[in-house]
Enzyme design. Structure first.
Site, PDB file in Angstrom:
ATOM      1  CG  ASP A  72      44.843  34.203  39.657  1.00  0.00           C
ATOM      2  OD1 ASP A  72      46.092  33.817  40.217  1.00  0.00           O
ATOM      3  OD2 ASP A  72      44.334  35.294  39.589  1.00  0.00           O
ATOM      4  CD  GLU A 124      47.336  31.275  37.606  1.00  0.00           C
ATOM      5  OE1 GLU A 124      47.554  31.885  38.874  1.00  0.00           O
ATOM      6  OE2 GLU A 124      47.406  31.874  36.526  1.00  0.00           O
TER       7      GLU A 124
END
Length: 238
Positions: A87, A156
């Site tokens: 992320d 992610e």
């Protein structure tokens, strides 16, 4: 002549750099194939899926295995840490492209909103379930705990795995080709519609109560229109 000489030197250096970079890439791909040749059949199939879906030839396949394992399948070894790490990498690459990569833009608030949209859960989930990526065949999870969010998180985590396995440039290339470039124009159009819609939000709400026990209300969308509507209201009570 001095300027021409500098330009020539730049071209020579750039050509050498590109040649060296191509050689490094070729060696890396060769090492990947040698390493993958010693995998068992199950791992070979998984490596082929990674290469087909992500466009990445894994060096350390174990990183991708972890990135494709949800905690519902394995509480000890799963993609949770990779997800948080990925992320952060995704956020850096997105903002690098949207904010720093468009120096002529005069609306930084818009650019920041656009970068944020490219990292929302709903967007990543939609992307992870599309045909070109479709992570459902890669991710291991408990079928009884199925949630679409699993696949957005896995995407992610895979960004994090690519960074750890192949470095920043490979992670950036993946994010640009698979996430940003195919979707940024559509997301920006939707954002502009959103922003224009907000600009027409009612800015004045007025109540009148002249010679009446009722309280008629008028909601207007601009000061000019407000004056006209209020004037008409007052005339009706005179």
């Amino acid at each position: 002549f001095k300027l021409a000489g500098i330009r020539l030197m730049r071209r020579i250096v750039l050509a050498l750099f590109n040649k060296i970079n191509d050689q490094i890439l070729l060696r890396s791909q060769t090492l990947c194939r040698i390493r993958n040749a010693h995998l068992d059949e199950k791992d070979k199939i998984f490596a082929q899926k990674i290469e087909k879906r992500l466009g990445i030839t894994p060096v350390n396949l174990d990183l991708y295995k972890i990135a494709c394992t949800h905690e519902s399948f394995d509480e000890g070894l799963n993609f949770q840490r990779f997800e948080y790490f990925g992320d952060s990498i995704l956020d850096v690459i997105t903002k690098e492209h949207v904010i720093m990569g468009r120096p002529n833009s005069i609306n930084l608030d818009h650019d920041n909103s656009l970068a944020s949209k490219l990292g929302t859960n709903s967007f990543l989930i939609d992307l992870a379930l599309k045909n070109d990526l479709d992570l459902r065949s890669l991710v291991k999870y408990d079928k009884a705990q199925y949630k679409d969010k699993i696949f957005g998180d896995a995407l992610e985590a895979l960004v994090g795995a690519i960074y750890l396995d192949r470095g920043y440039d490979a992670a950036r290339q993946f994010v640009m080709q698979k996430i940003i470039l195919p979707n940024i124009e559509k997301i920006e159009r939707n954002l502009e519609i959103e922003e224009n819609g907000r600009s027409y939000t009612p800015i004045i709400t007025h109540s009148t109560s002249i010679r009446s026990r009722f309280r008629p209300r008028s909601k207007v969308f601009s000061k000019k229109k407000h004056s006209s509507v209020l004037s008409n209201r007052l005339e009706s009570f005179m």
